[in-house]
Structures are given as structure tokens and as C-alpha cells.
Design a protein around this motif. Structure first.
Motif, short mmCIF file in Angstrom:
data_model
loop_
_atom_site.label_atom_id
_atom_site.label_comp_id
_atom_site.label_asym_id
_atom_site.label_seq_id
_atom_site.Cartn_x
_atom_site.Cartn_y
_atom_site.Cartn_z
N TRP A 1 4.84 -4.84 8.58
CA TRP A 1 4.33 -3.89 8.29
C TRP A 1 5.21 -3.01 8.57
O TRP A 1 5.44 -1.85 8.47
CB TRP A 1 3.05 -3.39 8.26
CG TRP A 1 2.42 -3.87 7.73
CD1 TRP A 1 2.40 -5.29 6.78
CD2 TRP A 1 1.27 -4.48 7.75
NE1 TRP A 1 1.32 -5.57 6.17
CE2 TRP A 1 0.40 -5.33 6.90
CE3 TRP A 1 -0.32 -4.10 8.52
CZ2 TRP A 1 -1.16 -5.40 5.97
CZ3 TRP A 1 -1.62 -3.93 8.20
CH2 TRP A 1 -1.74 -4.83 7.29
N VAL B 1 6.77 -1.11 6.32
CA VAL B 1 6.12 0.39 5.58
C VAL B 1 7.64 1.26 5.56
O VAL B 1 7.68 2.18 4.82
CB VAL B 1 5.13 0.18 6.48
CG1 VAL B 1 3.77 1.88 5.72
CG2 VAL B 1 4.51 -0.46 5.76
N CYS C 1 8.99 4.04 3.17
CA CYS C 1 9.17 5.53 2.77
C CYS C 1 10.57 6.29 2.60
O CYS C 1 10.96 7.71 2.25
CB CYS C 1 9.05 5.74 4.37
SG CYS C 1 7.63 5.85 4.77
N LEU D 1 7.67 11.02 7.03
CA LEU D 1 7.27 9.58 6.54
C LEU D 1 7.13 9.25 7.75
O LEU D 1 6.14 8.22 7.23
CB LEU D 1 7.16 9.76 4.84
CG LEU D 1 7.14 10.74 4.06
CD1 LEU D 1 7.84 10.61 2.53
CD2 LEU D 1 5.40 11.04 3.94
N SER E 1 4.07 6.90 8.91
CA SER E 1 3.92 5.69 8.54
C SER E 1 4.06 4.68 10.40
O SER E 1 3.06 3.71 10.72
CB SER E 1 4.48 4.74 7.68
OG SER E 1 5.72 4.47 8.31
N MET F 1 0.21 5.30 12.24
CA MET F 1 -0.75 4.53 11.21
C MET F 1 -0.88 2.85 11.53
O MET F 1 -1.66 2.71 11.63
CB MET F 1 -0.26 4.51 9.41
CG MET F 1 -1.30 3.60 8.92
SD MET F 1 -0.62 4.74 7.06
CE MET F 1 0.91 3.33 7.17
N SER G 1 -5.06 5.88 12.37
CA SER G 1 -4.67 5.16 12.11
C SER G 1 -4.96 6.06 11.01
O SER G 1 -3.71 6.75 9.29
CB SER G 1 -4.87 4.33 11.57
OG SER G 1 -4.34 3.15 10.70
N TYR H 1 -2.52 7.94 7.46
CA TYR H 1 -2.62 8.07 5.59
C TYR H 1 -2.70 8.79 5.30
O TYR H 1 -2.05 8.80 4.14
CB TYR H 1 -3.36 6.00 5.99
CG TYR H 1 -3.30 5.84 4.92
CD1 TYR H 1 -2.66 5.91 4.17
CD2 TYR H 1 -4.96 5.45 4.45
CE1 TYR H 1 -2.94 4.72 2.84
CE2 TYR H 1 -5.03 5.09 2.69
CZ TYR H 1 -4.00 4.80 1.60
OH TYR H 1 -4.58 4.28 1.17
N ILE I 1 0.01 11.02 5.36
CA ILE I 1 0.92 10.28 4.00
C ILE I 1 0.83 10.80 2.62
O ILE I 1 1.36 11.28 1.64
CB ILE I 1 1.27 8.89 4.06
CG1 ILE I 1 1.81 8.85 5.58
CG2 ILE I 1 2.61 8.23 3.25
CD1 ILE I 1 2.36 7.15 6.39
N VAL J 1 0.25 4.53 -3.30
CA VAL J 1 -0.08 4.41 -1.71
C VAL J 1 -1.27 4.35 -1.93
O VAL J 1 -2.02 4.20 -0.98
CB VAL J 1 1.17 5.63 -1.88
CG1 VAL J 1 0.56 6.17 -0.33
CG2 VAL J 1 3.04 5.49 -0.97
N TRP K 1 -2.51 1.09 -1.51
CA TRP K 1 -2.23 0.52 0.53
C TRP K 1 -3.81 0.94 0.67
O TRP K 1 -3.52 0.13 1.98
CB TRP K 1 -1.17 1.86 0.69
CG TRP K 1 0.39 1.60 0.95
CD1 TRP K 1 1.00 1.15 0.10
CD2 TRP K 1 1.04 2.26 1.81
NE1 TRP K 1 2.20 1.53 0.08
CE2 TRP K 1 2.47 1.86 1.26
CE3 TRP K 1 0.66 3.81 2.50
CZ2 TRP K 1 3.44 2.46 1.75
CZ3 TRP K 1 2.30 3.42 3.35
CH2 TRP K 1 3.52 3.05 3.11
#
Ligand SMILES: CC1=C(/C=C/C(C)=C/C=C/C(C)=C/C=O)C(C)(C)CCC1
Ligand SMILES: CC1=C(/C=C/C(C)=C/C=C/C(C)=C/C=O)C(C)(C)CCC1
Lengths: 236, 236
Positions: free
Chosen positions: B82, B86, B90, B110, B114, B117, B139, B143, B146, B177, B181
Motif C-alpha cells: 500500500w 497508494v 495520487c 495527496l 496518504s 494514513m 488514519s 483519509y 484526501i 476513493v 477505499w
């Protein structure tokens, strides 16, 4: 050196796993390396043909080793393979009919049906073996709906509308689904205890499945390839 | 011969690891091989889509074997995956909005969010398990920032300015997202002792994460691919 196990000369299941694995690798190389000879419309279809044989090559690699080491049917890997490649074949139908205005909904419908067919088939073959007939029945119904859809349903209409090499390719692929795919339920019955086991002998199931895969995956891709060649030649 | 372990037919976690691994490999082949069909503006975006699925394919390979050999959640590898993929997503947002004049600062913002997060999520899931709620909260805040940024903040404005297939792709990615997500915090709660463990049963966490990854990584890439096709067709 790779690790090596001895294989009995009369291990026909093992033989078909090896031949299948190599054939799938060669077919993938063929599709991937030739896709750039075609214009964009066909390129994606040939790429998808290559993905189907590529996915199969990887799983045949596992299945071959699994068979060699453990000597049992690698049902688990077979279904992992199918659950990826059969939906991709549905994508192939859509890609071919796109020129005739096929909608994404047709693709999703076929994908959905094929996943139902395979999940219920797996449950019958590997998990709830005692109810193999029930799960096989549900799976078979999903299979028949797919056959109906492409032979007589909306997909058929679109193919007729497009005509030419699209119609020809569609018809060929329809035959694959009707005859080629029918190999699998036969394998299923051959592998289900108390059914036709006696006729084929338990282990032949894997040979049947392996022959089916070679025909359906490589043959299917070659039909698409042939259609691309035909359409290119006409426009050249 | 590869080393072979037997897999139980009802090991659904193992099944999703296998399907996931192969799907990521196939998706990478698809993105890498088709990127040259597009003009430069889109080529990089599709390349990045391929990198995301390729990174995932490698980690799924590890996770699959880890699961097979040890039978525990491969949390470590998941976060390694991740923390690379991730931020690349972005980058994808930035690449798509670049035509509308997106600045690199948006991308870095971003990426920074992330990483916060994911690092706090890891601390809660694997290190300070007793304070899972606290780390999960931090976290979650990252999120939400974002989500806010892309749905309503500066990214949104740029997408509206660009219009056409860029706006459409942006909107789709925003939904990924927000909805796709959101699968992960659900998996986190399912995996945190004393929370909703009972609802899902401890191990289902990995199935949830695996489904989430397939949707988010491959789906995300396909949206970008679709946008590229649409923009190419219009200009052709
Ligand atoms: C109808 C039916 C089945 C059909 C399987 C099919 C049609 C599989 C096709 C696989 C292909 C085409 C793979 C390769 O590329 C099962 C699941 C055996 C269960 C019994 C009933
Ligand atoms: C909000 C939140 C989380 C969010 C994780 C997300 C959103 C991960 C996304 C991963 C993707 C998109 C990976 C694949 O491509 C955690 C860390 C589970 C911890 C609990 C709170």
C-alpha cells in the motif's frame, strides 16, 4: 538446475499438463508478439487472447508441479484459472461485437453468468461434493443461458448486423461455447463419484479438462486472430 | 519443480490470494502491452496503472506463499504494498488533471496525506494494537482530508475546468476513493480484536482486503484506460 522429479512414462495426465503448459506459453508469445501487426480495433482483442493463454500458462505451471508432487487433481488451481479466463472470454465477445454497437451491459451480463456457473461448479466439485448434482444443475442452467444469449439472444442480433468477418468470428466462437465448453460438464461428471466414473476411470477427468482447455483457450484466440487477419486483408 | 503445498479446497483466503495474484499479473501485462496504443499524454497514466498492478502482483505472490506456509495475515507485506501503490494512485490523480493545469503541490499534498494514513494504520494494526482506535482515528482523518480534497477541493475545480473525458475519469476515480477505499477501514475493524470481529469472523479480514485491492487497483487502472480510449476516439 531446476528441481526435478521423475515422471512415469505412462503418466498421461502429467504428459497433458506438460504439453498444455508449454502450448499456453507459446500461444501467449504468439499473441503478444503479433498484436502490433493489427490496427487498434483488433489489437485489444488479440491482447486479451494473449492474456487468456498467459493466465493459463501460469496455472498449468502450478498444476503440473502439483500433479507431480502430490498426484491429485489440482481442482483448486483449475477454478482459479477459469474464474479469470472465462470472464475474459466474455470480454472477447463484447470486443468483437463492439463495432456493431454492443453495449457494456451485454459484457457484464455474460461475465456475471459465467461467474455463477464457475462458483457453483466449484462448490459442487470441491466443497459440497455430496450435492454435486444440485450445484452442477445450477451451474448448467447458467451455462445454458450463456449459450442462449450468444446463439439466439442480443449478441446474435448484433453479429448479424455487423456481418463480414465479425459475423464469421462470432459464429465460430458460438460453436466453441456450445461444443468446446460442453467438454467441462463431461469432465465434471467423470470426476463425480458414483456417476460416470466407471466409463472414464477416475483420473481421466484431468485429461479431459486439459484437452478442453487447449481447444478453448488457444482455439478461441486463434479464431479472433483469424478474424483480424481477414478484416485487415479486406481493407488492404 | 516449484515447491508445492496442499491447499484446502475451502481455504477461501488462499483462493482470493491466488486469484488476486494472477489477476494483478494479467492486468499488468494488459496495461504495459497496451500503453503504446495511446498518445503521450495518456501513455504515462497507463504506465502508472501498470506499475500499481505490477507492484501488487509481486506482493500477492509473497502474501499467497506466506498465507500457505504460516497461515497468518501477511499484514507486513500488505502495508509494504500500500505504501507504494497508494501514493502512485495520487500521482495518477495528478497526471489526469495535469492537462487542466494541476500543480505538483497538489500531488505532494495527496501523497503526504496518504503516507500518514498508511503509517498510522500500520501502527494501529500491527504495532500498538491496544491503541488501534487512536491510530485508526488519525488514519481516518487523513483519509477524510484526501476525500475532501478530491471531491470538493482544488482537484475538483481543475477537473471541472478540464471537462470532457478528464472530468468523467476524475469523477469515477473519486467514487473509487470514497467507496472502494472505504473497504479498508471495514477490514481494519474486522481485524481488530474486540470490535466487529464477530460479524465477519477474524480471518475474513484478508478476503475483504483482497477484494478491495482487486477493485481499487485494477478498477482504478481500467478507468484511466477507458478515459484514454474515449479521448483518443473523440480526437480520431
Ligand atoms: C456447465 C458446468 C460446468 C461448466 C464449466 C465450463 C463451461 C467451463 C469452461 C471453462 C473454460 C472455457 C475454460 C477455459 O478457457 C462445470 C463448472 C464443470 C460444472 C458442471 C456444470
Ligand atoms: C482509513 C483507514 C485505513 C485506510 C486505508 C486505505 C484507504 C487503504 C487504501 C489502500 C489502497 C487503495 C490500496 C490499493 O490499491 C486503514 C489504514 C485501514 C486504517 C484504518 C483507517
Amino acid at each position: 538446475f531446476a528441481e526435478v522429479t521423475k515422471i512415469a512414462n505412462d503418466d498421461y495426465v502429467g504428459f497433458t499438463f506438460f504439453v498444455g503448459c508449454m502450448a499456453m506459453m507459446a500461444a501467449s508469445a504468439f499473441f503478444f508478439l503479433s498484436m502490433n501487426n493489427f490496427d487498434r480495433k483488433w489489437k485489444t482483442s488479440i491482447l486479451v487472447s494473449g492474456l487468456i493463454t498467459f493466465i493459463a500458462a501460469v496455472h498449468y505451471w502450478y498444476m503440473r508441479d502439483y500433479w507431480g508432487a502430490i498426484g491429485e487433481s489440482p481442482t483448486f488451481f483449475r477454478y482459479v484459472d477459469w474464474v479469470l479466463t472465462v470472464p475474459l472470454m466474455c470480454v472477447e465477445f463484447y470486443l468483437i461485437l463492439r463495432v456493431a454497437g454492443a453495449k457494456k451491459s451485454l459484457m457484464w451480463r455474460l461475465i456475471f453468468l459465467s461467474v455463477i456457473m464457475l462458483v457453483t461448479g466449484y462448490l459442487g466439485e470441491a466443497v459440497y461434493i455430496d450435492q454435486a448434482w444440485l450445484w452442477g444443475l445450477i451451474s448448467g442452467i447458467a451455462y445454458f443461458i450463456i449459450v442462449y444469449d450468444i446463439w439466439l439472444g442480443s449478441a446474435k442480433k448484433l453479429a448479424v448486423q455487423a456481418g463480414g468477418s465479425v459475423l464469421k468470428a462470432h459464429k465460430m466462437l458460438c460453436w466453441f461455447v456450445l461444443v468446446g465448453w460442453a467438454i467441462y460438464p463431461i469432465g465434471y461428471m467423470a470426476g463425480t463419484p458414483g456417476w460416470y466414473e466407471g466409463i472414464f476411470g477416475g483420473l481421466a477427468m484431468d485429461v479431459i479438462y486439459n484437452i478442453g482447455d487447449a481447444i478453448n483457450k488457444i482455439g478461441f484466440g486463434l479464431v479472433v486472430y483469424g478474424a483480424a487477419v481477414a478484416s485487415q486483408e479486406k481493407s488492404a
